[in-house]
Design an enzyme around this catalytic site. Sequence first.
Site: not given
Ligand code: AMP
Length: 301
Positions: A45-46, A49, A52, A92-93, A96, A162, A164, A200-202
């Site tokens: 979802m962009g 970090h 990702h 920025d995304d 990266q 992930g 995660k 986490s993006s959050r």
């Molecule tokens: P998101 O952008 O939050 O939807 O995450 C995109 C992908 O990145 C998902 O498969 C997440 O599980 C993975 N992800 C998010 N945070 C981490 C992390 N800290 N380590 C490894 N993978 C991650």
Amino acid sequence: MTIEDRKTELDLQARPPVARTATDVRKKIADARARGQTIGLVPTMGALHAGHLSLIEHARRRDAFIVVSIYVNPTQFAPHEDLSSYPRPFADDHRQCADAGVDLVFAPTDEIMYPPGDETRVQPGALAIGLCGPHRPGHFEGVCTVVARLFNLVAPDFACFGQKDAQQALIIKRMVTDLQYPIEIVECPTLREPDGLALSSRNAYLSNEERMRALCLYRALSAGRESLLKGDAAERAATIMHETIAQSSPPDAIDYLVAVEATNLQAVTEATRRVLLAGAIRIGKTRLIDNLLVDLPPLRT
Ligand code: AMP
């Protein structure tokens, strides 16, 4: 800005290319296939970090044409959640992705992912009932729907997810089996800050004080792991996690903090060899999730 700087900037803008439509992404992927490349997808979802980037790195090791999708999917957010405030630092995304050697960014609009008149949804089963399920109604249906659409558009050979988001990864694996996608799901380990906080993006929402408190979740999960590894039953490990999180600087709310069988998210039984310790907490307005997988020591006969 020197001419060289401007050239570098233009170069970064052009690489990797950004596909925004179904036709464009299909064409670029067909071209890569025609060159004999395998296709790896990293859905995001962009607000990228290092977590990702570690997924992208896993994909790179497989020597594939790497597609990173960047799409904040509205159907996985409940009405009261943070869809409108979710960070969207696209430039920025993109930079990266360029630095990480991504071949194509797929950044579709809502109209591409949800065409006018859209009404079809992918409904997950029992794996979506527990953990985050009751706290985020409709979330996993939104996730399955968007991932199925991304799989249909990109048609990758493999896709990286992930650990995660452990429940999400399990649900996606189930969906791939059930809907018979010829796609390998690669699960990648959780990347953490040096003190243990899962990236986490959050995390960007957290104030300094909240960032310190956010660590309580990892501390609790770690205490649960220690308990399991010294031979405690899952209920005991869960109790220890709750005691630990209450002792340290506690969160504002705990959605759940549990020890479950890792393969089906059900209660741990005598047959369980791998336990998922998982939690979701709220710190201020921010909801954070994390988990640890624990392999139990072999049974003594
Ligand atoms: P998101 O952008 O939050 O939807 O995450 C995109 C992908 O990145 C998902 O498969 C997440 O599980 C993975 N992800 C998010 N945070 C981490 C992390 N800290 N380590 C490894 N993978 C991650």
